[in-house]
Design a protein around this motif. Structure first.
Motif, PDB file in Angstrom:
ATOM      1  N   VAL A 116       0.831  -1.216   0.000  1.00  0.00           N
ATOM      2  CA  VAL A 116       0.000   0.000   0.000  1.00  0.00           C
ATOM      3  C   VAL A 116       0.860   1.258   0.000  1.00  0.00           C
ATOM      4  O   VAL A 116       0.762   2.104  -0.903  1.00  0.00           O
ATOM      5  CB  VAL A 116      -0.988   0.033   1.190  1.00  0.00           C
ATOM      6  CG1 VAL A 116      -1.794   1.334   1.177  1.00  0.00           C
ATOM      7  CG2 VAL A 116      -1.924  -1.166   1.144  1.00  0.00           C
ATOM      8  N   PHE A 117       1.726   1.407   1.004  1.00  0.00           N
ATOM      9  CA  PHE A 117       2.497   2.641   1.163  1.00  0.00           C
ATOM     10  C   PHE A 117       3.509   2.850   0.032  1.00  0.00           C
ATOM     11  O   PHE A 117       3.708   3.977  -0.428  1.00  0.00           O
ATOM     12  CB  PHE A 117       3.211   2.634   2.523  1.00  0.00           C
ATOM     13  CG  PHE A 117       2.268   2.616   3.684  1.00  0.00           C
ATOM     14  CD1 PHE A 117       1.596   3.772   4.080  1.00  0.00           C
ATOM     15  CD2 PHE A 117       2.016   1.437   4.369  1.00  0.00           C
ATOM     16  CE1 PHE A 117       0.708   3.758   5.152  1.00  0.00           C
ATOM     17  CE2 PHE A 117       1.124   1.396   5.433  1.00  0.00           C
ATOM     18  CZ  PHE A 117       0.469   2.567   5.826  1.00  0.00           C
TER      19      PHE A 117
ATOM     20  N   LYS B 140      10.292   3.626 -14.097  1.00  0.00           N
ATOM     21  CA  LYS B 140       9.170   4.589 -14.121  1.00  0.00           C
ATOM     22  C   LYS B 140       7.936   4.055 -14.853  1.00  0.00           C
ATOM     23  O   LYS B 140       7.039   4.816 -15.187  1.00  0.00           O
ATOM     24  CB  LYS B 140       9.602   5.916 -14.765  1.00  0.00           C
ATOM     25  CG  LYS B 140      10.834   6.549 -14.125  1.00  0.00           C
ATOM     26  CD  LYS B 140      10.638   6.795 -12.642  1.00  0.00           C
ATOM     27  CE  LYS B 140      11.901   7.392 -12.008  1.00  0.00           C
ATOM     28  NZ  LYS B 140      11.753   7.563 -10.539  1.00  0.00           N
ATOM     29  N   ASN B 141       7.905   2.733 -15.059  1.00  0.00           N
ATOM     30  CA  ASN B 141       6.727   2.146 -15.690  1.00  0.00           C
ATOM     31  C   ASN B 141       5.570   2.131 -14.691  1.00  0.00           C
ATOM     32  O   ASN B 141       5.756   1.893 -13.499  1.00  0.00           O
ATOM     33  CB  ASN B 141       7.035   0.713 -16.144  1.00  0.00           C
ATOM     34  CG  ASN B 141       5.925   0.130 -16.994  1.00  0.00           C
ATOM     35  OD1 ASN B 141       5.605   0.672 -18.043  1.00  0.00           O
ATOM     36  ND2 ASN B 141       5.350  -0.975 -16.545  1.00  0.00           N
ATOM     37  N   LYS B 142       4.358   2.374 -15.174  1.00  0.00           N
ATOM     38  CA  LYS B 142       3.204   2.430 -14.292  1.00  0.00           C
ATOM     39  C   LYS B 142       2.869   1.045 -13.731  1.00  0.00           C
ATOM     40  O   LYS B 142       2.944   0.044 -14.428  1.00  0.00           O
ATOM     41  CB  LYS B 142       1.988   2.986 -15.038  1.00  0.00           C
ATOM     42  CG  LYS B 142       2.067   4.483 -15.300  1.00  0.00           C
ATOM     43  CD  LYS B 142       0.767   4.981 -15.906  1.00  0.00           C
ATOM     44  CE  LYS B 142       0.820   6.501 -16.114  1.00  0.00           C
ATOM     45  NZ  LYS B 142      -0.457   7.019 -16.686  1.00  0.00           N
ATOM     46  N   ILE B 143       2.533   1.028 -12.444  1.00  0.00           N
ATOM     47  CA  ILE B 143       2.106  -0.204 -11.784  1.00  0.00           C
ATOM     48  C   ILE B 143       0.585  -0.202 -11.738  1.00  0.00           C
ATOM     49  O   ILE B 143      -0.030   0.783 -11.322  1.00  0.00           O
ATOM     50  CB  ILE B 143       2.669  -0.280 -10.346  1.00  0.00           C
ATOM     51  CG1 ILE B 143       4.196  -0.192 -10.371  1.00  0.00           C
ATOM     52  CG2 ILE B 143       2.208  -1.565  -9.658  1.00  0.00           C
ATOM     53  CD1 ILE B 143       4.815  -0.042  -8.997  1.00  0.00           C
TER      54      ILE B 143
ATOM     55  N   LYS C 282       3.988   6.826  -6.278  1.00  0.00           N
ATOM     56  CA  LYS C 282       2.963   7.358  -7.190  1.00  0.00           C
ATOM     57  C   LYS C 282       2.576   6.346  -8.271  1.00  0.00           C
ATOM     58  O   LYS C 282       2.366   6.694  -9.433  1.00  0.00           O
ATOM     59  CB  LYS C 282       3.450   8.666  -7.824  1.00  0.00           C
ATOM     60  CG  LYS C 282       3.697   9.766  -6.800  1.00  0.00           C
ATOM     61  CD  LYS C 282       4.190  11.041  -7.454  1.00  0.00           C
ATOM     62  CE  LYS C 282       4.423  12.136  -6.410  1.00  0.00           C
ATOM     63  NZ  LYS C 282       4.934  13.392  -7.007  1.00  0.00           N
ATOM     64  N   GLY C 283       2.537   5.082  -7.876  1.00  0.00           N
ATOM     65  CA  GLY C 283       2.091   4.033  -8.789  1.00  0.00           C
ATOM     66  C   GLY C 283       3.051   3.744  -9.920  1.00  0.00           C
ATOM     67  O   GLY C 283       2.628   3.253 -10.977  1.00  0.00           O
TER      68      GLY C 283
END
Length: 271
Positions: free
Chosen positions: A56-57, A70-73, A63-64
């Protein structure tokens, strides 16, 4: 009423388990090790550090995005962890557990319940992605069933003979499925589904399984009706990829019913 500290503990356990479930959901179908292989980013393959693995944290602070490429999760990982934490808390509250006085029977059942819920979460995750029941999770279910039978023998007065019979059926069907796999080079989904239901029957009992099947049929019926009118208006055809697998609905229904029945048994006063 359950203490706040126990709620916090269960939520923390839940989100960490949720993080593990997302890993297991990704790796088990690929037959990758889920315990010894270090966590890594599936996009850049960079090994993740401790700060990247806080459920979660880490998602919020990063920032996901992956810290390295730097790929989006996908937000589904974040939501899965939160949902697992909430379910674990609700399960603990439903048992009406308190830290003082400590009830060994309820605490033991809580631990077994967490193991059981873990298997259902993994089945749901894999089934949603791959539309199948992972055989290795059924193996894990046999392990949980054995623990539950031992618990029933030592701490409760339940009749365990029927549970042992169900377990023998599961093992027999697993052997049959292994033979079928060698001959046809694919798992028998019907056998896996029967094993799943037998496994649920051991842990939750026949009544909840019956309600689970009824609840599953109702949910699937409502969804099919909604989809029928949706695609009828848009002139589209429902593809196989858009159809939900039965095991997914069964697991979700069973989780809801187990927690719901616990609340009824432990909190409702029947005069």
């Amino acid at each position: 009423m359950i203490e706040t500290v126990l709620v916090v503990i269960l939520f923390i356990i839940g989100i960490y388990f949720g993080s593990f479930f997302t890993l297991a959901t990704y790796r088990l179908p690929k037959k990758e090790n889920i315990t010894h292989k270090h966590s890594y980013c599936p996009n850049c393959n960079h090994k993740l550090g401790i700060l990247d693995l806080i459920p979660v944290f880490s998602y919020v602070f990063l920032k996901g995005k992956c810290r390295y490429c730097k790929n989006k999760i996908g937000i589904r990982y974040f939501l899965y962890e939160i949902l697992t934490g909430i379910v674990f808390v609700l399960f603990g509250i439903s048992l009406k557990i308190s830290l003082y006085p400590l009830d060994i029977e309820k605490i033991t059942y809580l631990g077994i319940g967490i193991l059981y819920l873990s298997s259902l979460f993994i089945i749901v995750g894999i089934n949603k992605e791959k539309n199948t029941i992972q055989k290795s999770v059924i193996y894990y279910g046999v392990f949980v069933s054995i623990i539950y039978i031992i618990y029933s023998c030592t701490l409760t007065s339940k009749n365990v003979y029927k549970y042992a019979i169900y377990l023998c059926f599961i093992i027999s069907l697993m052997i049959l499925d292994t033979v079928h796999f060698k001959r046809n080079l694919k798992n028998n989904e019907t056998i896996q589904l029967i094993n799943l239901i037998l496994y649920m029957m051991i842990i939750t009992g026949e009544k909840i399984i019956l309600l689970t099947v009824v609840f599953t049929i109702l949910i699937m019926g409502i969804e099919n009706i909604i989809k029928y009118f949706k695609y009828r208006k848009s002139s589209k055809v429902i593809t196989n990829k858009e159809k939900k697998a039965i095991p997914l609905y069964i697991c979700i229904s069973n989780i809801i019913l187990v927690i719901g029945m616990n609340f009824i048994q432990n909190y409702m006063i029947i005069k």
